[in-house]
Design an enzyme around this catalytic site. Structure first.
Site, PDB file in Angstrom:
ATOM      1  N   ASN A 202      40.627  45.137  41.738  1.00 55.17           N
ATOM      2  CA  ASN A 202      41.194  44.014  40.976  1.00 55.17           C
ATOM      3  C   ASN A 202      41.433  44.374  39.505  1.00 55.17           C
ATOM      4  OD1 ASN A 202      38.613  44.076  40.019  1.00 55.17           O
ATOM      5  ND2 ASN A 202      38.066  41.993  40.605  1.00 55.17           N
ATOM      6  N   HIS A 399      34.878  33.896  34.298  1.00 60.60           N
ATOM      7  CA  HIS A 399      35.523  35.170  33.969  1.00 60.60           C
ATOM      8  C   HIS A 399      36.843  35.383  34.682  1.00 60.60           C
ATOM      9  CE1 HIS A 399      34.415  36.635  37.882  1.00 60.60           C
ATOM     10  NE2 HIS A 399      34.663  37.885  37.605  1.00 60.60           N
TER      11      HIS A 399
END
Lengths: 476, 139
Positions: A202, A399
């Site tokens: 990611n 986050h």
């Protein structure tokens, strides 16, 4: 998640009451729809964290929480070392100091449209991305030690960026308490060729347009304007950090019993923060954090070189750099007493309120920039720490989006080529070396990041400042 | 039974499982399963052999150590491995990894494995006496 096992404290707060071995309650920040979506395993994992020695106040889960191994991703836990409080390698994770940094550009959205293809190609060519990629840097033993001690400060001393960047990085660009001697030869060996690389999964580099401003005053302080363009980089401490985490997780499993700590879940293995193995991990982890800070600093330099070659301008000031996998010693009020706690954030970002002494002077009036990454097809957000942040979850916020589907589910459902084509139709250019990787990271495999930040703001963890939409994504 | 490998579900990461007639075979298959997270194992040619050794107080830790030793060598040598020869005696493991230098254009690696975790970690025999070795790996 089964809501019958939770006590709703407010619209945005859900408590897991103390039970069994739990020292403190668990507390999830989320909207009702996010709670409905989150797996019951997050409750189990948070309850286990709440059972660790010396935990203070509660085990927290941010609105983007999803189940991990040991600690949930999106988990925050603080431990008092003077009350037997622990430090846990599993509470930080493998990618030590993985984080996001955002650079401002002088461009506006329509200007990027005109150079979209050349900018995307140049970034893809010059930014080492994906497994096995290397940059032109190779560190010898002495340089490696200097990097582990200095972090982004070291990178700047080597000509990667300028001193102005350092004040906009957490800890002034480097963890001064790093202990490079605690980083093993094997960890160093893995990092020799990996400085200035994005990694995979990611991790990404995105050119993003500012498509909405929620708070004009704070946005102005951050240098964000509507239709302006920024570059965001998401990556961490690469092979060195992975090796440090691997070695110390193992060591904690073996040494925890010496301190009377029963290891029921090996991923939650921990040792007293002030014990010799606790101190050794702390020093190594902070050195690995410096590796991540140096890595993002070097990547920023590469981005600036690309902009210099494409638009003739390399003035890309750093907005901010935040880590979201880290353990930090921080002073917090517990009851009426100020205590130094070891705050573990695994998939959570620090969010300092306005006036906090750790903030750079330019952000002190408005609070810390909180950089929330989305997915390559959805929005990212910039938030700000608020007055309330300090009273919530030890100054922590979300986050990112957080996964809603596993990689194998995503792989069954999406084809990478289709994902890239669909994004192209939506004016998002994706550059990748792996279509399978794109399928695994398909935007639909993630939670709705807009709902995550709405809950973050609703719970008072941070304030919405601006929304960013991707224009170009170089996928790691 | 024929030794085999498979993946199992985990929300953020991925589970790997190897099954074999012996513990060593299950460990070999678990290593193939981990490689298959990264790329198709049949794309990796066994051009170079690398030796590794591990020692651990129990077989679960030995599996985690074994997988992490492969990841360490992959990362440090910039190689991929597709064939594994494992010998387990007591709490010691000796192995030969067969593989080649990573070529991104040819191997098209999807994702890097950051580490073998202790989550869902187990090494056990099923009712038929076959060995199953598994854990979740962080990607």
């Amino acid at each position: 998640m089964d809501k019958s096992k939770l006590v709703r404290r407010s619209e945005w707060e859900w408590e897991i009451p103390r039970a069994g071995r739990m020292e403190v309650p668990g507390l999830l920040f989320a909207s009702e729809s996010l709670i409905d979506e989150v797996d019951d395993k997050v409750r189990e994992q948070l309850s286990n964290v709440a059972s660790l020695p010396g935990i203070v106040e509660a085990a927290f889960a941010m609105p983007d929480a999803h189940w991990g191994y040991g600690f949930p991703i999106g988990g925050v836990a603080a431990f008092d070392p003077n009350q037997g409080g622990v430090i846990s390698a599993g509470g930080v994770g493998f990618d030590i100091s993985c984080g996001v940094r955002t650079l401002l550009t002088p461009l506006r959205r329509d200007e990027v449209e005109k150079i979209r293809d050349s900018l995307a190609d140049a970034l893809f060519y010059h930014i080492p991305a994906g497994m096995g990629s290397t940059s032109r840097l190779s560190l010898d033993t002495r340089a490696m030690t200097a990097m582990l001690k200095g972090g982004a400060r070291w990178a700047v001393s080597q000509g990667y960026g300028g001193a102005g960047d350092l004040e906009c990085i957490e800890n002034g660009g480097g963890c001064g308490d790093a202990e490079p001697d605690e980083v093993s030869k094997q960890a160093r060996r893995r990092q020799t060729e990996e400085m200035g690389t994005l990694g995979s999964g990611n991790h990404y580099l995105e050119v993003q347009a500012v498509t909405e401003i929620f708070d004009p005053v704070i946005a102005a302080a951050y240098g964000l304007v509507l239709d302006g363009v920024v570059v965001s980089i998401h990556c961490g401490s690469r092979g060195l950090g992975h090796q440090v985490a691997t070695e110390f997780s193992r060591r904690m499993i073996l040494e925890a019993p010496q301190y009377g700590i029963q290891v029921t879940d090996r991923e939650l293995a921990s040792v007293p923060a002030h014990s010799p193995p606790g101190k050794a991990y702390y020093g190594a982890m902070r050195a690995a954090a410096n590796c991540a800070l140096a890595n993002r600093q070097i990547l920023s330099h590469f981005v600036r070189e690309v902009f210099k070659s494409v638009i003739g301008d390399n003035e890309l000031p750093l907005l901010y750099d935040v880590s979201h996998n880290l353990c930090s010693p921080e002073d917090h009020e517990v009851g009426d007493v100020k205590k130094r706690l070891y705050v573990h954030r695994k998939g959570a970002t620090r969010a300092l309120e306005p006036g906090h002494p750790d903030l750079p002077a330019r952000y002190r009036p408005v609070g810390q920039p909180v950089l929330v990454g989305g997915t390559m097809g959805t929005t990212s957000y910039i938030l700000a720490g608020t007055e309330e942040s300090g009273r919530r979850a030890f100054n922590s916020a979300c986050h990112g989006a957080g996964r809603s589907q596993s990689r194998s589910q995503a792989l069954k459902q999406y084809r990478g080529e289709d994902v890239v084509e669909n994004l192209r139709r939506r004016n998002i250019t994706v550059k990748t070396r792996s279509f399978r990787g794109v399928a695994e990271e398909a935007p639909a495999a993630y939670k709705d990041v807009s709902e995550v930040v709405r809950a973050t703001a609703g719970a008072g963890l941070a304030r919405l400042v601006a929304r960013l939409e991707p224009m170009i994504c170089v996928k790691g | 039974m024929t030794p085999k490998w498979e993946h199992f579900e985990h929300q953020a990461d991925i589970g790997i499982r190897g099954t074999g007639r012996t513990m060593a075979e299950a460990f070999e298959q678990a290593a193939v399963a981990m490689t298959a997270v990264i790329t198709r194992p049949d794309r990796i040619l066994p051009r170079v052999a690398i030796r590794v050794q591990c020692e651990a107080p129990d077989r679960e830790l030995l599996l985690a150590d074994w997988l992490n030793a492969i990841l360490r060598e992959m990362s440090a040598l910039r190689m991929l491995f597709s064939r594994f020869e494992v010998t387990v005696s007591g709490n010691k493991l000796e192995a030969v990894l067969h593989g080649e230098l990573l070529e991104p254009a040819r191997h098209e690696p999807t994702v890097e494995v950051k580490g073998a975790t202790y989550f869902k970690l187990s090494v056990a025999q099923d009712e038929a006496g076959n060995w199953i070795a598994q854990c979740v790996v962080d990607v």
